[in-house]
Scaffold this active site. Structure first.
Site, short mmCIF file in Angstrom:
data_model
loop_
_atom_site.label_atom_id
_atom_site.label_comp_id
_atom_site.label_asym_id
_atom_site.label_seq_id
_atom_site.Cartn_x
_atom_site.Cartn_y
_atom_site.Cartn_z
N ARG A 65 12.44 -14.80 7.06
CA ARG A 65 13.07 -14.13 5.69
C ARG A 65 14.71 -13.79 5.81
O ARG A 65 15.57 -14.08 4.98
CB ARG A 65 12.47 -13.33 4.78
CG ARG A 65 12.08 -11.95 5.49
CD ARG A 65 11.37 -10.86 4.62
NE ARG A 65 10.46 -11.64 3.79
CZ ARG A 65 10.13 -11.54 2.68
NH1 ARG A 65 11.15 -10.84 2.00
NH2 ARG A 65 9.16 -11.99 1.85
N ASP B 182 8.57 -13.50 13.09
CA ASP B 182 10.09 -13.77 12.84
C ASP B 182 10.96 -13.58 13.85
O ASP B 182 12.25 -14.01 13.90
CB ASP B 182 10.64 -13.03 11.30
CG ASP B 182 9.86 -13.45 10.22
OD1 ASP B 182 9.08 -14.42 10.20
OD2 ASP B 182 10.01 -12.78 9.16
N GLY C 78 6.20 -4.46 12.61
CA GLY C 78 7.71 -4.81 12.56
C GLY C 78 8.52 -3.85 11.87
O GLY C 78 8.13 -2.83 12.13
N ARG D 188 11.77 -42.47 5.39
CA ARG D 188 11.95 -41.38 4.15
C ARG D 188 12.81 -40.04 4.95
O ARG D 188 12.87 -39.91 6.24
CB ARG D 188 10.77 -40.50 3.82
CG ARG D 188 10.33 -41.55 2.68
CD ARG D 188 8.52 -40.77 2.47
NE ARG D 188 7.93 -41.52 1.42
CZ ARG D 188 6.74 -41.53 0.89
NH1 ARG D 188 5.77 -41.11 1.77
NH2 ARG D 188 6.31 -42.26 0.03
N GLY E 275 0.98 -1.33 0.01
CA GLY E 275 0.02 -0.03 0.13
C GLY E 275 0.80 1.16 -0.04
O GLY E 275 2.08 1.18 -0.16
O1 F6P Z 1 7.61 -11.07 8.03
C1 F6P Z 1 6.65 -11.93 8.34
C2 F6P Z 1 6.47 -13.04 7.49
O2 F6P Z 1 5.62 -14.14 7.88
C3 F6P Z 1 7.80 -13.72 6.91
O3 F6P Z 1 8.24 -14.52 7.50
C4 F6P Z 1 7.22 -14.04 5.44
O4 F6P Z 1 8.18 -14.04 4.47
C5 F6P Z 1 6.33 -12.98 5.05
O5 F6P Z 1 5.92 -12.40 6.28
C6 F6P Z 1 5.08 -13.49 3.96
O6 F6P Z 1 4.28 -12.66 3.87
P1 F6P Z 1 2.85 -12.63 2.92
O7 F6P Z 1 1.75 -12.80 4.13
O8 F6P Z 1 2.47 -11.55 2.30
O9 F6P Z 1 2.91 -13.82 2.11
#
Ligand code: F6P
Length: 361
Positions: free
Chosen positions: A184, A140, A115, A175, A76
């Site tokens: 991330r 995270d 965050g 397995r 946004g």
């Molecule tokens: O930052 C939090 C997070 O959950 C990350 O771990 C992940 O990469 C991202 O958000 C996923 O974002 P979206 O909800 O847009 O798929």
């Protein structure tokens, strides 16, 4: 006195506890609370469609709900930070519109629950004369200046649950199971979830890995008569070449959508070891659902503290959790750098001590 509250960025278990904590504390002071909808975007709406009036009657009982009653977005008009270093300025016209709406509604201070990216936006609004209090939020757990964020405990508990389930099927079929989890830039979810869930190998963004090392480790386990192996891989983990596996590049609208590393790792494990290997992506299951007791308590404490910081006019500060105590720090300290896993730190050492492989040796 009238204050505002909004959450921004990805949702997170415990957000509703923050809202309930803030609204109840404000009500005790005789203050009114306005909740803005869909993150900062609610600040841009004329009339009443961008916000709702919050009072304890509206928030009692929401603490146990995942997600957020206010709605949220990680895209946004207010995106000010993409990735770790991509900081840009929120357009002046957007800031002016938000300021005008806050003035129209008579809001003296705004609590921003977010965050790294959302708090970077919040700091820019603070610099433009809006009284901001930050509350750290991310599953995270990668925000500096706070030892923990709410949502993390719920997220890694979901990883533990998934590993418990994967373990039984992996054992039955002899397995290798690869579980891709979120994270991330920081591997906290993979590390804590993997350790608590009995993973044999954990791949983190902070420790580049080599498939040869991982394959050797899995073969050694087979030679030692282990029926199965569990590998947890954070979405931001990468080979020594540094290449990230992404599903979608959102350009200037948001962060690159990571995903797919689990499948890649599983394929190469099967090729190099000859062991049947399956991949599973936990995805948003680790972000949705009921918050754990710890996240409810932490969220509640953060919400209460945010209102106390407004009382003492500590604008530009963020609620912070340090050494079992909820205090505050300047927001700038929280967004200056990310809190990542120390590859030489105690947690990684502990994991190595119990035989967990990180794919680096
Ligand atoms: O930052 C939090 C997070 O959950 C990350 O771990 C992940 O990469 C991202 O958000 C996923 O974002 P979206 O909800 O847009 O798929």
């Amino acid at each position: 006195m009238r204050i505002g509250i909004l959450n921004s960025g990805g949702d997170c278990p415990g957000l509703n506890a923050v809202i309930h904590g803030a609204v109840s504390t404000a009500a005790n002071l005789g203050w009114e609370v306005i909740g803005f909808l869909e993150g900062f975007e609610g600040l841009l709406k004329d009339g009443d469609e961008g916000h709702m009036v919050l009072d304890p009657n509206r928030t009692i009982g929401i603490m146990k709900l995942g997600g957020t009653i206010l709605g949220t977005t990680n895209k946004g008009n207010f995106v000010a930070k993409i990735g770790e270093n991509g900081v840009s300025q929120v357009p002046q016209v957007t800031v002016d519109q938000a300021k005008a709406n806050l003035k129209r509604l008579g809001i003296e201070a705004l609590i921003v629950v977010g965050g790294d990216g959302s708090l970077t936006t919040a700091l820019q609004l603070q610099d433009q004369g809006i009284n901001i209090i930050g509350v750290p939020k991310t599953i995270d757990n990668d925000l500096a200046a706070t030892a923990m964020t709410f949502g993390f405990d719920s997220a890694y508990s979901a990883v533990v649950d998934a590993l418990d389930r994967l373990h039984t099927t992996a054992e039955s079929h002899k397995r290798v199971m690869v579980l891709e989890v979120m994270g991330r830039h920081a591997g906290w979810i993979a590390l804590y979830g993997g350790m608590a869930g009995g993973a044999d190998a954990i791949l983190l963004p902070e420790i580049p890995f080599r498939m040869e090392h991982l394959a050797r480790f899995i073969k050694e386990r087979e030679s030692a008569n282990r029926r199965s192996s569990l590998v947890v891989v954070a979405e931001g983990a990468h080979w020594e070449t540094g290449e990230l596996v992404a599903k979608e590049d959102r350009g200037t609208k948001g962060q690159v959508l990571l995903g797919g590393i689990g499948d890649r790792v599983a394929k190469v494990i099967q090729e190099l070891t000859g062991k049947e290997t399956r991949a599973c992506t936990l995805g948003h299951l680790q972000r949705g659902g009921t918050p754990t007791a710890l996240d409810r308590i932490l969220g509640l404490r953060f919400g209460v503290k945010a209102v106390e910081l407004i009382q003492t006019k500590e604008y530009g500060h963020m609620v912070s959790y340090q050494q079992y105590h909820v205090g505050s720090v300047p927001i700038i300290e929280a967004v200056a750098k990310l809190r990542t896993v120390d590859p030489k730190g105690e947690m990684v050492k502990t994991a190595r001590a119990v035989g967990i492989c990180f794919g680096d040796c």
